[in-house]
Design a protein around this motif. Structure first.
Motif, PDB file in Angstrom:
ATOM      1  N   LEU A 350       0.798  -1.259  -0.011  1.00  0.00           N
ATOM      2  CA  LEU A 350       0.129   0.040  -0.159  1.00  0.00           C
ATOM      3  C   LEU A 350       0.948   1.204  -0.082  1.00  0.00           C
ATOM      4  CD1 LEU A 350      -2.513  -1.324   2.963  1.00  0.00           C
ATOM      5  CD2 LEU A 350      -2.817  -1.275   0.287  1.00  0.00           C
ATOM      6  N   PRO A 351       0.640   2.241  -1.017  1.00  0.00           N
ATOM      7  CA  PRO A 351       1.792   3.122  -1.142  1.00  0.00           C
ATOM      8  C   PRO A 351       1.723   4.249  -0.028  1.00  0.00           C
ATOM      9  CG  PRO A 351      -0.060   3.532  -2.680  1.00  0.00           C
ATOM     10  CD  PRO A 351      -0.105   2.044  -2.337  1.00  0.00           C
ATOM     11  N   ASP A 352       0.595   4.341   0.831  1.00  0.00           N
ATOM     12  CA  ASP A 352       0.438   5.299   1.860  1.00  0.00           C
ATOM     13  C   ASP A 352       0.845   4.701   3.263  1.00  0.00           C
ATOM     14  OD1 ASP A 352       0.174   7.545   0.311  1.00  0.00           O
ATOM     15  OD2 ASP A 352      -1.891   7.109  -0.077  1.00  0.00           O
ATOM     16  N   VAL A 353       1.612   3.605   3.269  1.00  0.00           N
ATOM     17  CA  VAL A 353       1.916   3.093   4.603  1.00  0.00           C
ATOM     18  C   VAL A 353       3.703   3.202   4.193  1.00  0.00           C
ATOM     19  CG1 VAL A 353       2.245   0.674   5.749  1.00  0.00           C
ATOM     20  CG2 VAL A 353       0.113   1.182   4.604  1.00  0.00           C
ATOM     21  N   LEU A 354       3.807   4.314   5.293  1.00  0.00           N
ATOM     22  CA  LEU A 354       5.368   4.598   5.116  1.00  0.00           C
ATOM     23  C   LEU A 354       5.916   4.199   6.709  1.00  0.00           C
ATOM     24  CD1 LEU A 354       5.004   7.999   3.746  1.00  0.00           C
ATOM     25  CD2 LEU A 354       5.477   6.044   2.592  1.00  0.00           C
ATOM     26  N   THR A 355       7.328   4.208   6.884  1.00  0.00           N
ATOM     27  CA  THR A 355       8.062   4.033   8.180  1.00  0.00           C
ATOM     28  C   THR A 355       8.043   5.176   8.671  1.00  0.00           C
ATOM     29  OG1 THR A 355      10.268   4.180   7.057  1.00  0.00           O
ATOM     30  CG2 THR A 355       9.113   1.921   7.182  1.00  0.00           C
ATOM     31  N   LEU A 356       8.635   5.380   9.893  1.00  0.00           N
ATOM     32  CA  LEU A 356       8.991   6.727  10.665  1.00  0.00           C
ATOM     33  C   LEU A 356       9.968   7.264   9.956  1.00  0.00           C
ATOM     34  CD1 LEU A 356       8.432   8.588  12.940  1.00  0.00           C
ATOM     35  CD2 LEU A 356       9.888   7.094  14.252  1.00  0.00           C
ATOM     36  N   ALA A 357      10.909   6.803   9.601  1.00  0.00           N
ATOM     37  CA  ALA A 357      12.187   7.287   8.915  1.00  0.00           C
ATOM     38  C   ALA A 357      11.926   8.061   7.697  1.00  0.00           C
ATOM     39  CB  ALA A 357      13.568   6.224   8.750  1.00  0.00           C
ATOM     40  N   GLU A 358      10.761   7.274   6.966  1.00  0.00           N
ATOM     41  CA  GLU A 358      10.409   7.845   5.416  1.00  0.00           C
ATOM     42  C   GLU A 358       9.800   9.092   5.923  1.00  0.00           C
ATOM     43  OE1 GLU A 358      10.104   3.731   2.966  1.00  0.00           O
ATOM     44  OE2 GLU A 358       8.447   4.670   4.086  1.00  0.00           O
ATOM     45  N   VAL A 359       8.730   9.128   6.852  1.00  0.00           N
ATOM     46  CA  VAL A 359       7.984  10.530   7.275  1.00  0.00           C
ATOM     47  C   VAL A 359       8.966  11.398   7.787  1.00  0.00           C
ATOM     48  CG1 VAL A 359       6.217  11.400   8.869  1.00  0.00           C
ATOM     49  CG2 VAL A 359       5.744   9.015   7.487  1.00  0.00           C
ATOM     50  N   GLU A 360       9.843  11.127   8.500  1.00  0.00           N
ATOM     51  CA  GLU A 360      10.629  12.245   9.024  1.00  0.00           C
ATOM     52  C   GLU A 360      11.511  12.983   7.679  1.00  0.00           C
ATOM     53  OE1 GLU A 360      12.251  10.565  13.326  1.00  0.00           O
ATOM     54  OE2 GLU A 360      13.177   9.709  11.385  1.00  0.00           O
ATOM     55  N   ARG A 361      11.806  12.198   6.622  1.00  0.00           N
ATOM     56  CA  ARG A 361      12.411  12.827   5.484  1.00  0.00           C
ATOM     57  C   ARG A 361      11.325  13.550   4.752  1.00  0.00           C
ATOM     58  NH1 ARG A 361      16.119  14.866   5.068  1.00  0.00           N
ATOM     59  NH2 ARG A 361      16.011  15.009   2.881  1.00  0.00           N
ATOM     60  N   LEU A 362      10.101  13.260   4.592  1.00  0.00           N
ATOM     61  CA  LEU A 362       9.015  13.999   4.319  1.00  0.00           C
ATOM     62  C   LEU A 362       8.724  15.391   5.058  1.00  0.00           C
ATOM     63  CD1 LEU A 362       6.181  11.593   3.338  1.00  0.00           C
ATOM     64  CD2 LEU A 362       7.640  12.842   1.743  1.00  0.00           C
ATOM     65  N   LEU A 363       9.101  15.337   6.516  1.00  0.00           N
ATOM     66  CA  LEU A 363       8.822  16.542   7.441  1.00  0.00           C
ATOM     67  C   LEU A 363      10.013  17.233   7.237  1.00  0.00           C
ATOM     68  CD1 LEU A 363       6.928  14.720  10.080  1.00  0.00           C
ATOM     69  CD2 LEU A 363       6.018  16.655   8.468  1.00  0.00           C
ATOM     70  N   SER A 364      11.100  16.853   6.473  1.00  0.00           N
ATOM     71  CA  SER A 364      12.296  17.626   6.614  1.00  0.00           C
ATOM     72  C   SER A 364      12.313  18.833   5.508  1.00  0.00           C
ATOM     73  CB  SER A 364      13.630  16.980   6.402  1.00  0.00           C
ATOM     74  OG  SER A 364      14.841  17.579   6.171  1.00  0.00           O
ATOM     75  N   THR A 365      12.627  20.153   5.491  1.00  0.00           N
ATOM     76  CA  THR A 365      12.582  20.890   4.526  1.00  0.00           C
ATOM     77  C   THR A 365      13.610  20.667   3.512  1.00  0.00           C
ATOM     78  OG1 THR A 365      14.117  22.495   5.853  1.00  0.00           O
ATOM     79  CG2 THR A 365      11.766  22.783   5.905  1.00  0.00           C
TER      80      THR A 365
END
Length: 649
Positions: A350-365
């Motif tokens: 499922l493409p919208d199941v991410l790991t915490l590390a992936e979300v931390e990169r998304l939340l980085s400017t």
């Protein structure tokens, strides 16, 4: 063997020994044994006056050997060896009989304890007659330090050691140092700016005059011991000259190849030639030879043609560095549990199941979306479900740092989209320290909800009509379901591939989870099972950034304290010898030696022992099928004599 004059010393040890044994009777029985010149009893032999008695009587009686009937050799053998040496004897002409731990502390009945003590003392006397003088040698130590791993812990250890006028080599497998902190926007628990924290440390590494940085490199071989390690490091060519490259990215734009960017966890592509991240050290592009067209035989020179400084060098070769260092700091970090092994959670499916590390990169400017939390198709999520403790069962327990890291999601996501609801599903909310507790409270105040689940392994994720559906068991065990737009899997920490490889390379003891085990968890948490190899950061197990830096400082401090310039280090005197007449050249000892001290002599089809490297562990002796390998001071003849005398009763 007829000229021995053995001095036997009995210790009363207060009531520990004398309260159970009849020492006058023991003294009488031992005095009549072959080779015994005298028997003396003292209240406490390890005390200064007791040690002086040992030295004085040995000199006065012209003794050739000594036997001490007292406590464990582990506690006081070194003490009595010094006393023997002060009497003018070789310190290895001593044998101890442990009648405290082996007799009086475990056998309180006087008769059996007396018989056992007599047997042990007789065995020590028989054995010491076979002891031979052993010379002790010293060699200069190397005060330089090798740090393996360029994350925040490795950087801290390297800078601390380099600041103490030691030459430090910092080896990093990636093209740049920085580690996991370089991927973050803010650092838990205080929300400190991660790039602001890291940038000065990166600059300090680049500017340190006594620090050599080897990136795109790995340790291939380690031999030796504290003060004298021999290390081989293989550095992979970047195909870019770091003395000419200024990181202008002209070459990057020209490259026709795109591959997933590992720094962004595959959430966006990069070119085959790339800069790892803005402000990286070294600030030099690198060519991914696994992706580069030229590396696969095609005649592509797009990057070289675009580079205004002619920094591209396809002829640049890999290099091997031979290092001599006195200590090694292992700072290779931790990896994450692979959630793909849990199909019910939908990761990779499922493409919208991410790991915490992936979300931390998304939340980085500096991340793929410039710091905005987005689904894979670019939507702003209205609800995010954070699933805690993924992999806790497989990893054998809680990592202790995941909850506080996951709590940052709500704080960062709600800056752009205050209406975004963040729901945490957790069996246990673990907060270590006041800062972590305050962070969770702050996240809750910003609207994050923490829902307790009864079974973390029962959570599942499926596609819904307009997003995702997460099924879980609440605190009462009832099955519940909630719709959301994005699922974040908080995975536990496992040893990184580098940590596992180096633990095996160095022969370190590891715990059940695969992390290198400290020599003593409370007293020596930075010391590994191998003297001279120290543990820093998450290489020693999951911990916060602050705890990682603290352990790195401890590791560097231990290395600096042990390695003083100009100091001589004693070689291990109890090394292995090889009887060349019995050696069949099978090389079993070469394969099992943890210090690489057994060396094959190919011309003579025999093995020799490098006594500088040998630590006398006896592994080769136990493994040798022909008995050619013998340990000094623990020969077959000595051990058989001692055991036979004990069994004689």
């Amino acid at each position: 063997m007829s000229d021995e004059r053995i001095g036997v010393f009995l210790c009363r040890c207060g009531d520990n020994i004398a309260g159970v044994l009849d020492l006058p009777d023991l003294e009488r029985q031992l005095a009549g044994l072959p080779g015994v010149a005298f028997v003396a009893t003292h209240e406490l032999l390890c005390a200064p006056d007791g040690q002086e008695l040992v030295s004085a009587r040995l000199r006065a009686e012209a003794a050739t050997h000594a036997v001490v009937v007292a406590c464990s050799p582990k506690e006081h053998e070194a003490t009595f060896r010094e006393a023997v040496a002060r009497a003018g004897l070789n310190r290895f002409l001593l044998q101890m009989a442990n009648v405290r731990e082996h007799c009086t502390w475990v056998t309180r009945e006087a008769g059996p304890a007396q018989d056992k003590a007599l047997a042990l003392a007789r065995a020590a006397i028989v054995r010491v007659r076979l002891h031979a003088p052993i010379d002790e040698r010293s060699i200069p130590c190397t005060p330089d330090v090798l740090v393996i791993g360029g994350g925040v812990a490795g950087i801290e250890a390297a800078l601390l050691a380099a600041g103490a006028d030691r030459h430090v080599t910092l080896v990093e497998a990636a093209p740049s140092i920085g580690g996991a902190v370089a991927e973050l926007e803010e650092v838990a628990p205080d929300g400190e700016c991660a790039p602001c924290l890291l940038a000065p440390r990166l600059a300090a590494v680049a500017e340190a005059p006594s620090l050599t940085l080897l990136t795109n490199a790995e340790v291939a071989r380690v031999a030796g011991f504290l003060g004298n390690f021999e290390v081989e490091v293989r550095e992979r060519a970047r195909w870019v000259n770091p003395d000419q490259c200024i990181g202008c990215d002209e070459c990057i734009a020209a490259c026709p190849v795109e591959v997933p960017n590992a720094f962004d966890h595959g959430l966006r592509p990069r070119k085959a030639i790339y800069l790892p991240f803005p402000g990286c050290v070294p600030n030099c592009a690198v060519i991914d030879r696994d992706a580069c067209l030229r590396a696969h035989g095609e005649d592509c020179t797009a990057c070289a043609a675009a580079c205004p400084l002619e920094a591209i060098d396809f002829a640049q070769a890999d290099r091997t560095h031979a290092l001599k260092v006195g200590a090694i700091v292992l700072a290779t970090g931790a990896g994450s549990f692979d959630p793909g092994t849990r199909p019910a959670l939908g990761y990779g499916r499922l493409p919208d199941v991410l790991t915490l590390a992936e979300v931390e990169r998304l939340l980085s400017t500096s991340g793929p979306t410039g710091g905005a939390l987005r689904t894979r198709d670019g939507r702003r999520p209205g609800r995010v479900v954070v699933v805690h403790c993924v992999g806790r069962t497989e990893l054998g327990g809680c990592s202790g740092v995941c909850c506080q890291a996951a709590s940052m999601i709500a704080l960062l996501a709600n800056r752009e989209e205050p209406a975004c609801e963040v729901l945490h599903l957790t069996p246990d909310l673990v907060t270590v320290g006041a800062g972590a507790t305050a962070l969770v409270a702050k996240a809750a105040a910003r609207g994050a909800r923490f829902v307790r689940v009864s079974d973390a392994d029962a959570t599942c994720v499926e596609a819904g009509a307009a997003g995702l559906r997460v099924g879980y068991r609440d605190a009462a065990g009832s099955r519940q379901e909630i719709a959301c737009d994005l699922v974040v899997l908080v995975t536990g920490l496992a040893p990184s591939a580098g940590t596992r490889r180096h633990a095996e390379l160095l022969g370190l003891d590891v715990d059940q989870g695969g992390f290198p085990r400290p020599d003593h968890l409370a007293l020596r948490p930075a010391q590994s099972s191998l003297d001279g190899v120290y543990l820093a950061g998450c290489a020693a197990g999951p911990r916060s950034i602050a705890a990682s830096v603290g352990l790195a400082q401890a590791a560097a401090g231990m290395a600096l304290g042990r390695l003083q310039p100009g100091r001589m280090l004693k070689l291990e005197p109890l090394t292995t010898t090889i009887d060349e007449e019995r050696c069949g050249g099978c090389l079993t000892c070469v394969s099992v030696c943890p210090y690489q001290a057994c060396v094959a002599d190919e011309k003579r089809a025999r093995v020799r022992v490098n006594e500088v490297l040998c630590r006398g562990c006896g592994t080769c002796v136990a493994a040798c099928p022909s008995g050619a390998a013998q340990a000094r001071h623990f020969t077959d003849e000595q051990l058989r004599a001692e055991i036979s005398e004990v069994l004689r009763g």
